[in-house]
Design a protein around this motif. Sequence first.
Motif, PDB file in Angstrom:
ATOM      1  N   ASN A 194       0.833  -1.199   0.000  1.00  0.00           N
ATOM      2  CA  ASN A 194       0.000   0.000   0.000  1.00  0.00           C
ATOM      3  C   ASN A 194       0.868   1.250   0.000  1.00  0.00           C
ATOM      4  OD1 ASN A 194       0.830  -0.220   2.752  1.00  0.00           O
ATOM      5  ND2 ASN A 194      -0.817   1.162   3.316  1.00  0.00           N
ATOM      6  N   VAL A 195       0.255   2.375  -0.373  1.00  0.00           N
ATOM      7  CA  VAL A 195       0.923   3.669  -0.404  1.00  0.00           C
ATOM      8  C   VAL A 195       0.549   4.435   0.860  1.00  0.00           C
ATOM      9  CG1 VAL A 195       1.036   5.899  -1.610  1.00  0.00           C
ATOM     10  CG2 VAL A 195       0.979   3.763  -2.924  1.00  0.00           C
ATOM     11  N   GLU A 196       1.516   5.127   1.459  1.00  0.00           N
ATOM     12  CA  GLU A 196       1.252   5.941   2.646  1.00  0.00           C
ATOM     13  C   GLU A 196       0.432   7.158   2.222  1.00  0.00           C
ATOM     14  OE1 GLU A 196       0.526   7.409   5.896  1.00  0.00           O
ATOM     15  OE2 GLU A 196       1.781   5.592   6.016  1.00  0.00           O
ATOM     16  N   MET A 197      -0.881   7.093   2.442  1.00  0.00           N
ATOM     17  CA  MET A 197      -1.809   8.064   1.869  1.00  0.00           C
ATOM     18  C   MET A 197      -1.655   9.480   2.430  1.00  0.00           C
ATOM     19  SD  MET A 197      -3.604   6.630  -0.500  1.00  0.00           S
ATOM     20  CE  MET A 197      -3.697   4.948  -1.119  1.00  0.00           C
ATOM     21  N   ASP A 198      -1.533   9.617   3.736  1.00  0.00           N
ATOM     22  CA  ASP A 198      -1.448  10.956   4.325  1.00  0.00           C
ATOM     23  C   ASP A 198      -0.216  11.702   3.825  1.00  0.00           C
ATOM     24  OD1 ASP A 198      -3.798  10.777   5.788  1.00  0.00           O
ATOM     25  OD2 ASP A 198      -2.807   9.827   7.493  1.00  0.00           O
ATOM     26  N   LEU A 199       0.897  10.995   3.729  1.00  0.00           N
ATOM     27  CA  LEU A 199       2.124  11.610   3.230  1.00  0.00           C
ATOM     28  C   LEU A 199       1.998  11.928   1.744  1.00  0.00           C
ATOM     29  CD1 LEU A 199       4.923  12.562   3.969  1.00  0.00           C
ATOM     30  CD2 LEU A 199       5.779  10.235   3.612  1.00  0.00           C
ATOM     31  N   MET A 200       1.320  11.059   1.004  1.00  0.00           N
ATOM     32  CA  MET A 200       1.088  11.307  -0.418  1.00  0.00           C
ATOM     33  C   MET A 200       0.277  12.587  -0.611  1.00  0.00           C
ATOM     34  SD  MET A 200      -0.994   9.030  -3.254  1.00  0.00           S
ATOM     35  CE  MET A 200      -2.592   9.608  -2.618  1.00  0.00           C
ATOM     36  N   VAL A 201      -0.782  12.742   0.163  1.00  0.00           N
ATOM     37  CA  VAL A 201      -1.621  13.942   0.062  1.00  0.00           C
ATOM     38  C   VAL A 201      -0.801  15.191   0.360  1.00  0.00           C
ATOM     39  CG1 VAL A 201      -3.560  15.187   1.100  1.00  0.00           C
ATOM     40  CG2 VAL A 201      -3.779  12.751   0.574  1.00  0.00           C
ATOM     41  N   GLU A 202       0.010  15.122   1.398  1.00  0.00           N
ATOM     42  CA  GLU A 202       0.864  16.260   1.763  1.00  0.00           C
ATOM     43  C   GLU A 202       1.812  16.618   0.622  1.00  0.00           C
ATOM     44  OE1 GLU A 202       4.514  17.091   4.893  1.00  0.00           O
ATOM     45  OE2 GLU A 202       2.876  15.760   5.517  1.00  0.00           O
ATOM     46  N   ASN A 203       2.426  15.600   0.022  1.00  0.00           N
ATOM     47  CA  ASN A 203       3.354  15.829  -1.091  1.00  0.00           C
ATOM     48  C   ASN A 203       2.646  16.417  -2.305  1.00  0.00           C
ATOM     49  OD1 ASN A 203       5.399  12.859  -0.483  1.00  0.00           O
ATOM     50  ND2 ASN A 203       5.504  14.892   0.420  1.00  0.00           N
ATOM     51  N   ILE A 204       1.463  15.901  -2.621  1.00  0.00           N
ATOM     52  CA  ILE A 204       0.716  16.400  -3.778  1.00  0.00           C
ATOM     53  C   ILE A 204       0.346  17.866  -3.580  1.00  0.00           C
ATOM     54  CG2 ILE A 204      -1.466  16.218  -5.046  1.00  0.00           C
ATOM     55  CD1 ILE A 204      -1.296  13.180  -4.651  1.00  0.00           C
ATOM     56  N   HIS A 205      -0.070  18.222  -2.385  1.00  0.00           N
ATOM     57  CA  HIS A 205      -0.412  19.615  -2.108  1.00  0.00           C
ATOM     58  C   HIS A 205       0.816  20.519  -2.237  1.00  0.00           C
ATOM     59  CE1 HIS A 205      -4.331  18.634   0.322  1.00  0.00           C
ATOM     60  NE2 HIS A 205      -4.417  18.362  -0.966  1.00  0.00           N
ATOM     61  N   GLN A 206       1.974  20.026  -1.827  1.00  0.00           N
ATOM     62  CA  GLN A 206       3.206  20.801  -1.980  1.00  0.00           C
ATOM     63  C   GLN A 206       3.526  21.018  -3.455  1.00  0.00           C
ATOM     64  OE1 GLN A 206       5.609  18.094   0.378  1.00  0.00           O
ATOM     65  NE2 GLN A 206       5.957  19.668   1.919  1.00  0.00           N
ATOM     66  N   MET A 207       3.398  19.957  -4.248  1.00  0.00           N
ATOM     67  CA  MET A 207       3.670  20.070  -5.683  1.00  0.00           C
ATOM     68  C   MET A 207       2.650  20.975  -6.357  1.00  0.00           C
ATOM     69  SD  MET A 207       4.938  16.239  -6.796  1.00  0.00           S
ATOM     70  CE  MET A 207       4.168  15.218  -5.547  1.00  0.00           C
ATOM     71  N   TYR A 208       1.420  20.884  -5.919  1.00  0.00           N
ATOM     72  CA  TYR A 208       0.338  21.718  -6.452  1.00  0.00           C
ATOM     73  C   TYR A 208       0.674  23.198  -6.248  1.00  0.00           C
ATOM     74  CZ  TYR A 208      -4.599  23.029  -7.288  1.00  0.00           C
ATOM     75  OH  TYR A 208      -5.764  23.568  -7.774  1.00  0.00           O
TER      76      TYR A 208
END
Length: 212
Positions: A194-208
């Motif tokens: 599985n993918v670490e979802m909370d960290l993924m969301v944080e990273n996506i928002h940073q890239m956004y």
Amino acid sequence: MKKILLFIVPLFLLSFLLLGRAQFQNDLTKNESLILFNEGKSLTDFSFDVTGGEHFTNQDLQGKWTLFFIGYTFCPDICPTTLAHLDSVYPKLTAQPYNDIQIVFVSVDPNRDKAEQLAEYVHYFNSEFIGVTSTHKELWPFVQNLGLIYSIVDQGVADPYYLVDHSASIVLINPEGEHHASFQATINTEGVFNVEMDLMVENIHQMYKNWH
């Protein structure tokens, strides 16, 4: 004195921007499962089937951030687990101002997964999720283009519940329709990738926020 100031001010602004960029990169590197491309990678042209006889193409990626995840509806563990986890973080992932993010589930088992069935499957987890599929001739180069892989296990045998081995990573596409990043799956305590979802969301928002 005026000439010195004219030189110092742009230099200060450049230093500030570079410092911010470095901090952005440092924040992202905290996620060891993240693969970030400095320049987006172009995708091959594709046209996938969706419900209602319509098609999902490269044009549907323009102006949006897109998360791709591959799998199949008969999947016993990785797919339902990942889709359930994506649903759990979806409100946070797409909260204002990040509301132009879409999640697309790509079935790599077109023999059993037809567009209508696929739509019903993904909508069980979230009505906003998009389910797409196509022929292997179209799916295989697309999946490879994303740096993913899949393999049909014992297809054609009498057992209709054959398995499909596939990558469990999640791929991020930027608003220009380019492969921007990948979030690699790791094995959790239950032995499921599985993918670490909370960290993924944080990273996506940073890239956004740092997008152009």
